[in-house]
Design an enzyme around this catalytic site. Structure first.
Site, PDB file in Angstrom:
ATOM      1  N   SER A   1      41.273   1.488  31.624  1.00 57.77           N
ATOM      2  CA  SER A   1      41.008   0.255  32.376  1.00 57.77           C
ATOM      3  C   SER A   1      39.507   0.036  32.461  1.00 57.77           C
ATOM      4  O   SER A   1      38.723   0.999  32.322  1.00 57.77           O
ATOM      5  CB  SER A   1      41.570   0.399  33.796  1.00 57.77           C
ATOM      6  OG  SER A   1      41.252  -0.733  34.578  1.00 57.77           O
TER       7      SER A   1
ATOM      8  N   TYR B   1      42.705   4.814  41.948  1.00 61.08           N
ATOM      9  CA  TYR B   1      42.978   4.267  40.606  1.00 61.08           C
ATOM     10  C   TYR B   1      41.738   4.409  39.728  1.00 61.08           C
ATOM     11  O   TYR B   1      41.831   4.844  38.572  1.00 61.08           O
ATOM     12  CB  TYR B   1      43.384   2.800  40.751  1.00 61.08           C
ATOM     13  CG  TYR B   1      43.777   2.114  39.461  1.00 61.08           C
ATOM     14  CD1 TYR B   1      44.926   2.481  38.760  1.00 61.08           C
ATOM     15  CD2 TYR B   1      43.013   1.057  38.953  1.00 61.08           C
ATOM     16  CE1 TYR B   1      45.299   1.811  37.583  1.00 61.08           C
ATOM     17  CE2 TYR B   1      43.377   0.391  37.787  1.00 61.08           C
ATOM     18  CZ  TYR B   1      44.516   0.773  37.101  1.00 61.08           C
ATOM     19  OH  TYR B   1      44.885   0.115  35.946  1.00 61.08           O
TER      20      TYR B   1
HETATM   21  N1  LIG Z   1      47.518  -5.418  34.170  1.00 64.39           N
HETATM   22  C1  LIG Z   1      46.243  -5.108  34.305  1.00 64.39           C
HETATM   23  O1  LIG Z   1      45.436  -5.917  34.778  1.00 64.39           O
HETATM   24  C2  LIG Z   1      45.751  -3.751  33.844  1.00 64.39           C
HETATM   25  C3  LIG Z   1      44.375  -3.567  33.747  1.00 64.39           C
HETATM   26  C4  LIG Z   1      43.897  -2.343  33.328  1.00 64.39           C
HETATM   27  C5  LIG Z   1      44.756  -1.331  33.003  1.00 64.39           C
HETATM   28  N2  LIG Z   1      46.088  -1.516  33.116  1.00 64.39           N
HETATM   29  C6  LIG Z   1      46.968  -0.393  32.780  1.00 64.39           C
HETATM   30  O2  LIG Z   1      47.942  -0.822  31.858  1.00 64.39           O
HETATM   31  C7  LIG Z   1      49.073   0.037  31.951  1.00 64.39           C
HETATM   32  C8  LIG Z   1      50.324  -0.804  31.995  1.00 64.39           C
HETATM   33  O3  LIG Z   1      50.332  -1.552  33.196  1.00 64.39           O
HETATM   34  P1  LIG Z   1      50.856  -3.053  33.285  1.00 64.39           P
HETATM   35  O4  LIG Z   1      49.725  -3.897  33.624  1.00 64.39           O
HETATM   36  O5  LIG Z   1      51.681  -3.373  32.130  1.00 64.39           O
HETATM   37  O6  LIG Z   1      51.735  -2.937  34.632  1.00 64.39           O
HETATM   38  P2  LIG Z   1      53.324  -2.900  34.878  1.00 64.39           P
HETATM   39  O7  LIG Z   1      53.915  -4.162  34.373  1.00 64.39           O
HETATM   40  O8  LIG Z   1      53.490  -2.542  36.297  1.00 64.39           O
HETATM   41  O9  LIG Z   1      53.826  -1.723  33.944  1.00 64.39           O
HETATM   42  C9  LIG Z   1      53.697  -0.378  34.312  1.00 64.39           C
HETATM   43  C10 LIG Z   1      54.630   0.431  33.434  1.00 64.39           C
HETATM   44  O10 LIG Z   1      54.487   1.826  33.761  1.00 64.39           O
HETATM   45  C11 LIG Z   1      55.795   2.380  33.942  1.00 64.39           C
HETATM   46  N3  LIG Z   1      55.726   3.503  34.864  1.00 64.39           N
HETATM   47  C12 LIG Z   1      55.237   3.505  36.126  1.00 64.39           C
HETATM   48  N4  LIG Z   1      55.392   4.717  36.671  1.00 64.39           N
HETATM   49  C13 LIG Z   1      55.985   5.507  35.739  1.00 64.39           C
HETATM   50  C14 LIG Z   1      56.423   6.852  35.715  1.00 64.39           C
HETATM   51  N5  LIG Z   1      56.273   7.656  36.777  1.00 64.39           N
HETATM   52  N6  LIG Z   1      57.002   7.326  34.582  1.00 64.39           N
HETATM   53  C15 LIG Z   1      57.172   6.519  33.516  1.00 64.39           C
HETATM   54  N7  LIG Z   1      56.789   5.230  33.477  1.00 64.39           N
HETATM   55  C16 LIG Z   1      56.218   4.729  34.585  1.00 64.39           C
HETATM   56  C17 LIG Z   1      56.643   1.219  34.465  1.00 64.39           C
HETATM   57  O11 LIG Z   1      58.016   1.395  34.157  1.00 64.39           O
HETATM   58  P3  LIG Z   1      59.159   1.919  35.149  1.00 64.39           P
HETATM   59  O12 LIG Z   1      58.907   1.311  36.486  1.00 64.39           O
HETATM   60  O13 LIG Z   1      60.418   1.433  34.479  1.00 64.39           O
HETATM   61  O14 LIG Z   1      59.034   3.409  35.127  1.00 64.39           O
HETATM   62  C18 LIG Z   1      56.100   0.064  33.641  1.00 64.39           C
HETATM   63  O15 LIG Z   1      56.729   0.018  32.386  1.00 64.39           O
HETATM   64  C19 LIG Z   1      48.857   0.889  33.196  1.00 64.39           C
HETATM   65  O16 LIG Z   1      48.394   2.160  32.802  1.00 64.39           O
HETATM   66  C20 LIG Z   1      47.769   0.154  33.939  1.00 64.39           C
HETATM   67  O17 LIG Z   1      47.004   1.003  34.753  1.00 64.39           O
HETATM   68  C21 LIG Z   1      46.611  -2.708  33.528  1.00 64.39           C
END
Ligand SMILES: NC(=O)c1ccc[n+]([C@@H]2O[C@H](COP(=O)([O-])OP(=O)(O)OC[C@H]3O[C@@H](n4cnc5c(N)ncnc54)[C@H](OP(=O)(O)O)[C@@H]3O)[C@@H](O)[C@H]2O)c1
Length: 270
Positions: free
Chosen positions: A144, A157
């Site tokens: 991130s 985070y």
């Molecule tokens: N969106 C942003 O602005 C942003 C910015 C920077 C970085 N990121 C990073 O991008 C990545 C994906 O996030 P996203 O934005 O797509 O958010 P999201 O839609 O909330 O997706 C998060 C994913 O992680 C899975 N997950 C959560 N806890 C887990 C666990 N204990 N075991 C296995 N899977 C788990 C969730 O699936 P289940 O609930 O089905 O397990 C879901 O598929 C994350 O690492 C996040 O930190 C996002």
């Protein structure tokens, strides 16, 4: 360089960036292993992947909780047995935080680190021997901008994502000469469920899409930028469309300015 026949394993594939990446790979016909905790959501994503182009028998649903460390070695063997190879692992599962340090319980900090740090390390360590034996592979992590710059309401985070940048940069230095690539991805604000699923100080779900995420980059656009970075072999892929992306170079070249800006945001948010 990856070929379309390579097997790609994506965690956090049930939603958001992981889902969007799965769809991009599917449009190339790539064999996929989709992981997250919610099996029904993985089944939904699998159907979309098949519509996009990967054969149904080339998409495996492999539910897992990245924090269940003892289960991971068996799960990795199941993943390998699917096509006999794991060419790419995208450590994308993650949760964020929306709470001040003063309000955040230690249990919540530990939860953030279990998912965002130890879960990624444990899975990577379990896959690494397979890639070393193959003498090829590609490890990626969705870190991130918060892994480069401190932001208010995200002390846990930011710490976790900084840890992941350090871990994967160090790992790259260890495995590059063994034919294994390492890519860190530094998204800014991307429109996903990330803030909905973020933890409040007591560990409960934040449950809201905050303004930054609502105004963030479309998740499909994000996935396409990441794919271009993979194709070009870019070791660190920044992706985002807002002012937060400037924080990367401001922090690097003018750190005092960045600290001032972040402090102003922190004051405004209280
Ligand atoms: N969106 C942003 O602005 C942003 C910015 C920077 C970085 N990121 C990073 O991008 C990545 C994906 O996030 P996203 O934005 O797509 O958010 P999201 O839609 O909330 O997706 C998060 C994913 O992680 C899975 N997950 C959560 N806890 C887990 C666990 N204990 N075991 C296995 N899977 C788990 C969730 O699936 P289940 O609930 O089905 O397990 C879901 O598929 C994350 O690492 C996040 O930190 C996002």
């Amino acid at each position: 360089m990856m070929t379309n026949g390579d097997t790609v394993w994506i965690t956090g594939a049930s939603s958001g960036i992981g889902e969007a990446l799965a769809l991009e790979f599917a449009s190339r016909g790539t064999p996929l292993i989709l992981s997250a905790r919610r099996e029904d959501e993985l089944a939904r994503v699998k159907n979309l992947c098949v519509e996009r182009g990967t054969e149904a028998n080339a998409v495996m649903i492999l539910p897992l909780d990245v924090t269940n460390e003892t289960a991971l070695p068996d799960i990795v063997q199941t993943a390998k047995a699917f096509t006999g190879r794991i060419d790419m692992l995208i450590n994308n599962a993650g949760i964020s935080q929306r709470a001040l340090c003063i309000d955040t319980d230690m249990a919540t900090y530990r939860r953030l680190f279990e998912v965002d740090v130890f879960g990624q390390i444990a899975l990577t360590k379990a896959v690494l021997p397979i890639m070393l034996e193959q003498e090829s592979g590609h490890l990626a992590v969705t870190a991130s901008v918060a892994g480069k710059v401190g932001a208010p309401q995200r002390t846990g985070y930011c710490a976790a994502k900084h840890a992941m940048m350090g871990f994967f940069d160090a790992l790259r230095a260890e495995v590059a000469h063994r034919g294994i690539k390492v890519t860190t991805i530094t998204p800014g604000f991307i429109r996903t469920a990330i803030s909905q699923n973020a933890l409040k100080g007591d560990g409960s779900r934040f449950g809201q899409t905050d303004n930054n995420i609502a105004g963030g980059m479309d998740v499909g656009d994000c996935a396409r930028v990441i794919m271009r970075g993979f194709d070009k072999g870019t070791p660190e892929i920044p992706v985002g469309k807002g002012a937060e992306m400037h924080a990367l170079w401001i922090k690097r070249f003018f750190p005092r300015l960045m600290f001032k800006v972040a402090s102003r945001i922190g004051q405004a948010e209280q």
